[in-house]
Design a protein around this motif. Structure first.
Motif, short mmCIF file in Angstrom:
data_model
loop_
_atom_site.label_atom_id
_atom_site.label_comp_id
_atom_site.label_asym_id
_atom_site.label_seq_id
_atom_site.Cartn_x
_atom_site.Cartn_y
_atom_site.Cartn_z
N ARG A 247 -40.75 35.11 -6.22
CA ARG A 247 -39.67 36.02 -5.83
C ARG A 247 -39.17 36.83 -7.03
N ALA A 248 -39.04 36.17 -8.17
CA ALA A 248 -38.53 36.85 -9.36
C ALA A 248 -39.48 37.92 -9.86
N GLY A 249 -40.77 37.73 -9.66
CA GLY A 249 -41.74 38.70 -10.14
C GLY A 249 -42.12 39.77 -9.15
N ARG A 250 -41.51 39.73 -7.99
CA ARG A 250 -41.95 40.57 -6.88
C ARG A 250 -41.91 42.06 -7.19
N ASP A 251 -40.86 42.54 -7.79
CA ASP A 251 -40.68 43.99 -7.98
C ASP A 251 -40.93 44.45 -9.41
N LYS A 252 -41.58 43.60 -10.19
CA LYS A 252 -41.85 43.95 -11.58
C LYS A 252 -43.28 44.46 -11.74
N PRO A 253 -43.52 45.37 -12.70
CA PRO A 253 -44.91 45.79 -12.98
C PRO A 253 -45.72 44.58 -13.44
N GLY B 228 -48.11 44.48 -3.00
CA GLY B 228 -46.91 44.55 -2.19
C GLY B 228 -46.99 43.94 -0.81
N SER B 229 -48.10 43.30 -0.48
CA SER B 229 -48.22 42.68 0.84
C SER B 229 -47.45 41.36 0.88
N PRO B 230 -46.84 41.02 2.00
CA PRO B 230 -46.18 39.72 2.14
C PRO B 230 -47.13 38.58 2.43
N LEU B 231 -48.43 38.87 2.59
CA LEU B 231 -49.40 37.85 2.98
C LEU B 231 -49.91 37.10 1.75
N CYS B 232 -49.07 36.21 1.24
CA CYS B 232 -49.40 35.43 0.06
C CYS B 232 -48.55 34.18 0.07
N GLY B 233 -48.91 33.20 -0.77
CA GLY B 233 -48.13 31.97 -0.73
C GLY B 233 -48.44 31.03 -1.86
N VAL B 234 -47.75 29.90 -1.84
CA VAL B 234 -47.95 28.80 -2.76
C VAL B 234 -48.54 27.64 -1.98
N MET B 235 -49.59 27.02 -2.52
CA MET B 235 -50.23 25.89 -1.86
C MET B 235 -50.25 24.69 -2.80
N LEU B 236 -49.82 23.56 -2.30
CA LEU B 236 -49.84 22.32 -3.08
C LEU B 236 -50.32 21.19 -2.20
N GLY B 237 -51.40 20.53 -2.63
CA GLY B 237 -51.96 19.42 -1.88
C GLY B 237 -52.06 18.18 -2.75
N LEU B 238 -52.20 17.04 -2.12
CA LEU B 238 -52.36 15.78 -2.82
C LEU B 238 -53.66 15.12 -2.40
N LEU B 239 -54.48 14.78 -3.38
CA LEU B 239 -55.70 14.03 -3.15
C LEU B 239 -55.48 12.57 -3.55
N GLU B 240 -56.05 11.66 -2.77
CA GLU B 240 -56.08 10.25 -3.14
C GLU B 240 -57.53 9.80 -3.10
N PRO C 278 -57.76 14.43 0.94
CA PRO C 278 -56.45 15.08 1.10
C PRO C 278 -55.52 14.24 1.97
N THR C 279 -54.32 13.98 1.47
CA THR C 279 -53.36 13.17 2.21
C THR C 279 -52.03 13.87 2.45
N LEU C 280 -51.77 14.96 1.75
CA LEU C 280 -50.50 15.67 1.88
C LEU C 280 -50.71 17.13 1.52
N GLY C 281 -50.06 18.02 2.25
CA GLY C 281 -50.14 19.43 1.92
C GLY C 281 -48.83 20.13 2.20
N ILE C 282 -48.51 21.10 1.37
CA ILE C 282 -47.35 21.96 1.59
C ILE C 282 -47.80 23.39 1.31
N ILE C 283 -47.49 24.29 2.22
CA ILE C 283 -47.77 25.71 2.03
C ILE C 283 -46.49 26.48 2.30
N ASP C 284 -46.11 27.34 1.36
CA ASP C 284 -44.94 28.19 1.53
C ASP C 284 -45.38 29.64 1.47
N LEU C 285 -44.99 30.42 2.47
CA LEU C 285 -45.23 31.86 2.50
C LEU C 285 -43.87 32.52 2.28
N PRO C 286 -43.48 32.75 1.03
CA PRO C 286 -42.09 33.12 0.75
C PRO C 286 -41.64 34.44 1.34
N PHE C 287 -42.57 35.38 1.54
CA PHE C 287 -42.17 36.69 2.04
C PHE C 287 -42.34 36.80 3.56
#
Length: 254
Positions: free
Chosen positions: A23-29, A95-107, A111-120
């Motif tokens: 979010r902080a880097g969204r509007d910066k060159p 400038g597209s909102p189609l992006c995100g952060v992905m974090l998964g856990l391997l054991e 794969p045993t856990l996943g979180i995906i956030d699409l902030p925009f």
């Protein structure tokens, strides 16, 4: 060893940190740092990965870390976080909102856990519920960008599958971000997805979420997806066999 609830809470908190960076880097060159043909990263990718790594090192010091930009721990042994700090970099940079952060856990490589956030898009998932349909002609199918296939017969087979999917499914989607496709599958917005690769940072989180949501997750030939699979796809139960049939030539070429 941290409890499952503590690990999940730590993952969400770390993703919060990464989302704040996006979010902080969204509007910066943004400077585009070359990685390979048709691919680049930005300082936001690097800052987001650093934020994830630092947060998780503090909250779960007994869990390893592997990031898209910096690599890290052995993926096959023990507990390892697998992070894509900015999935859909080109979308983000243009400038597209189609992006995100992905974090998964391997054991031990599973794969045993996943979180995906699409902030925009205002969306975060760590589970969901797929929306099944009566047949492939009622399904919406997402395809990953073909450039990941490289070239030659494998690329040709992937492009042909894309054509076949476009002809036979109710609708076709290509959005340039695995994070979006995994989220849409788990949320019932699409019924299937095919990625042009099996990069762990693009797959581990989504794999865990999709399975928890009722999807079938495999390689192109329909075998269970592992870290060593040549490509990844997932679909609702009623659609998966048809998707596997369409991927037959692609599976042979990989």
């Amino acid at each position: 060893m941290s409890s499952d609830d503590e690990v999940r809470a730590a993952a969400h908190a770390a993703v919060d940190e990464a989302v704040a960076v996006l979010r902080a880097g969204r509007d910066k060159p943004l400077d585009r740092i070359g990685k390979a043909a048709k691919d680049f990263l930005t300082e936001v990718d690097l800052a987001s990965e650093a934020a994830l790594k630092a947060a998780l090192a503090k909250s779960t010091p007994d869990v390893g870390f592997f990031g898209e930009e910096g690599g890290g721990a052995d993926l096959n042994t023990g507990r390892v976080w697998v992070a894509d700090p900015l999935d859909g970099t080109i979308n983000y940079a243009t400038g597209s909102p189609l992006c995100g952060v992905m974090l998964g856990l391997l054991e031990d490589g599973v794969p045993t856990l996943g979180i995906i956030d699409l902030p925009f898009l205002g969306t975060r998932v760590d589970s969901g519920a797929v929306q099944d349909v009566d047949g492939f002609d009622e399904a919406i199918i997402g395809m990953g960008d073909a450039f990941h296939q490289g070239g030659g017969e494998r690329l040709d087979a992937y492009l042909q599958m894309t054509v076949d999917v476009h002809r036979k499914a109710m609708r076709f989607r290509c959005v340039g971000a695995a994070s979006v496709l995994w989220t849409w599958l788990a949320s019932g917005n699409i019924q299937g997805m095919v990625l042009a690769h099996n990069n762990p940072y693009d797959v581990v989180a989504g794999h865990a979420i999709a399975k928890a949501s009722g999807a079938v997750v495999t390689d192109y030939a329909g075998a269970p997806l592992t870290l060593s699979s040549p490509g990844a796809m997932a679909a609702v139960p009623s659609v998966h066999s048809d998707l596997t049939a369409l991927a037959r030539d692609l599976a042979a070429k990989t």
